[in-house]
Design a protein around this motif. Structure first.
Motif, PDB file in Angstrom:
ATOM      1  N   SER A   1       7.112   7.811  -0.785  1.00  0.00           N
ATOM      2  CA  SER A   1       5.858   7.783  -0.060  1.00  0.00           C
ATOM      3  C   SER A   1       4.892   8.684  -0.823  1.00  0.00           C
TER       4      SER A   1
ATOM      5  N   LEU B   1       0.746   9.999  -1.368  1.00  0.00           N
ATOM      6  CA  LEU B   1      -0.614  10.129  -0.849  1.00  0.00           C
ATOM      7  C   LEU B   1      -1.438  10.866  -1.891  1.00  0.00           C
TER       8      LEU B   1
ATOM      9  N   THR C   1       3.663   3.311  -0.077  1.00  0.00           N
ATOM     10  CA  THR C   1       5.054   3.475   0.352  1.00  0.00           C
ATOM     11  C   THR C   1       5.880   2.363  -0.270  1.00  0.00           C
TER      12      THR C   1
ATOM     13  N   ARG D   1      -2.778   5.536  -0.563  1.00  0.00           N
ATOM     14  CA  ARG D   1      -1.453   5.693   0.033  1.00  0.00           C
ATOM     15  C   ARG D   1      -0.563   4.579  -0.483  1.00  0.00           C
TER      16      ARG D   1
ATOM     17  N   GLU E   1       0.874  12.583   5.304  1.00  0.00           N
ATOM     18  CA  GLU E   1      -0.373  12.835   6.038  1.00  0.00           C
ATOM     19  C   GLU E   1      -0.397  14.224   6.658  1.00  0.00           C
TER      20      GLU E   1
ATOM     21  N   ARG F   1       3.927   4.950   6.764  1.00  0.00           N
ATOM     22  CA  ARG F   1       3.118   6.165   6.735  1.00  0.00           C
ATOM     23  C   ARG F   1       3.593   7.181   7.760  1.00  0.00           C
TER      24      ARG F   1
END
Length: 434
Positions: free
Chosen positions: A8, A10, A22, A20, A216, A36
């Motif tokens: 993942s 970001l 994934t 972003r 996040e 996310r």
């Protein structure tokens, strides 16, 4: 969707929309994809959170950074270690998790933070001279205990009240017990020649690691840190509270749980983490750029992902980043195991160390030296004189003329200066290494 664990990622670049990405599965057993909302264990990237809690405690006069750690931890024997030295890895206290194999523990044996702190209290002196950087997660286990002592609360409660809740980090928490159920958390895996193997181990170590979070949520923390950095107009974040000092990765410095590149053209702070098959990297630039990578694939190192991305971020368009990552991040094939060669071993001796429980054995076979612990052996490679190299450590024999080795020194990267002596010798006659 590939039937493999993954990543993942970001990315925040000033003036551009966040990117972003994934890829892969959070759980192979149920074919659950990484999203996310998927949380990862972030290993030593946790240290910046624990260090910040210590700075907040100092600001609130619950402790002083120059205060002796033994004021809070009376069982600690290493003298004159301050709270600040724990934070900056200048305490000289060995990384006790590195000592567990020497004490006879295997990968699946259960151990706790209490066990590691007990090993720390066996140490009587610094393993390196005062003022020397020695990265040791034990520093942060001790720091977590100090925080719990001054707040009279568990670390997760302290962090939730002081950082996670105010910043809206609703998917972040410390795992205090291996039996804790944390929703939306990925499992980690390593590839084998026949498929996959879970890397889960029953060893939560809050403070030094064992924090689960999402990209996040971690971005919210880095954004908060950047705002503080800009508002105080300091060279590096929080450096008025705790000075950054030389680290084990020249020319980078180390401060409150963070490595730092202080050069004006590349100024940034960062940390990576590895914990039981998970890996994480988090970078924050002085301009506010962020790269956060989290992996549950033991053969894909998040720090390497970040390192691969950094030189290309200026030229890559947001839409190009997923393709770039997919192209550059094919993991290596799993190693092909080689059958062990049968060897006849000759006993050299059994040895013990005052700083580590258990005994180690030395044997010779086919002119090779072997180090044994709990039925498993490392074949050592001769380097110079009586010095040998093992997996992650160096061993130096101390042999009186015409005799077998009476003692040896074992130097691990994060736990140097361990003196082992032949158990057949009297305590009063044990020679010290030269």
């Amino acid at each position: 969707m590939t039937a493999a664990p993954g990543l993942s990622v970001l990315i925040h670049r000033p003036g551009r929309p966040p990117a972003r990405w994934t890829h892969g599965l959070a759980h192979l057993e149920t074919a659950t994809p990484i999203t996310r909302r998927t949380a990862f264990t972030i290993g030593s990237t946790t240290k910046q959170i624990t260090a910040h809690l210590a700075l907040l405690a100092a600001r609130d006069n619950l402790l002083s950074l120059t205060q002796q750690a033994r004021d809070f931890l009376p069982d600690l024997r290493v003298p004159d270690v301050t709270v600040a030295e724990l934070i900056t890895h200048h305490s000289g206290i060995r990384d006790t998790e590195s000592l567990l194999p020497l004490a006879g523990l295997r990968d699946l044996d259960h151990y706790t933070a209490d066990d590691l702190i007990t090993l720390a209290t066996r140490q009587h002196s610094r393993a390196v001279p005062p003022g020397t950087f020695l990265y040791s997660s034990t520093n942060y286990l001790l720091l977590a205990r100090i925080l719990q002592h001054v707040h009279q609360q568990p670390l997760d409660d302290i962090a939730h009240a002081r950082i996670f809740e105010p910043l809206g980090m609703g998917h972040t928490r410390f795992r205090n017990d291996p039996r804790d159920v944390i929703t939306h958390t990925a499992s980690a895996y390593t590839p084998t020649t026949t498929g996959w193997r879970s890397t889960a181990q029953p060893a939560p170590l809050p403070g030094a690691g064992s924090l689960t979070t999402t990209p996040e949520d971690l971005s919210r923390w880095l954004t908060h840190l950047h705002h503080h950095w800009q508002n105080t107009r300091t060279v590096l974040p929080l450096d008025t509270a705790l000075a950054y000092r030389a680290s084990d990765h020249h020319p980078y410095l180390y401060g409150p749980g963070l490595y730092a590149d202080p050069h004006p053209a590349t100024r940034q702070i960062f940390h990576s983490g590895h914990e039981h098959g998970f890996s994480t990297a988090a970078h924050l630039t002085a301009a506010g750029g962020q790269i956060i990578c989290m992996s549950n694939h033991a053969a894909i190192d998040a720090a390497a992902v970040a390192h691969t991305l950094i030189p290309h971020l200026t030229n890559l368009e947001t839409a190009q980043i997923p393709g770039f990552l997919a192209h550059h991040l094919a993991p290596p094939p799993p190693p092909t195991p080689r059958p062990p060669e049968p060897e006849r071993h000759t006993e050299v001796g059994s040895y013990r160390c005052a700083d580590v429980p258990g005994t180690l054995r030395l044997t010779r076979a086919h002119e090779h030296l072997y180090l044994w612990r709990r039925g498993t052996a490392d074949r050592l490679t001769a380097t110079t004189g009586q010095a040998y190299a093992g997996p992650g450590y160096a061993l130096t024999l101390h042999i009186p003329p015409g005799a077998r080795p009476s003692c040896f020194t074992l130097d691990l990267a994060r736990a140097p200066g361990l003196h082992y002596t032949d158990i057949d010798q009297d305590d009063t006659s044990r020679p010290e290494p030269p």
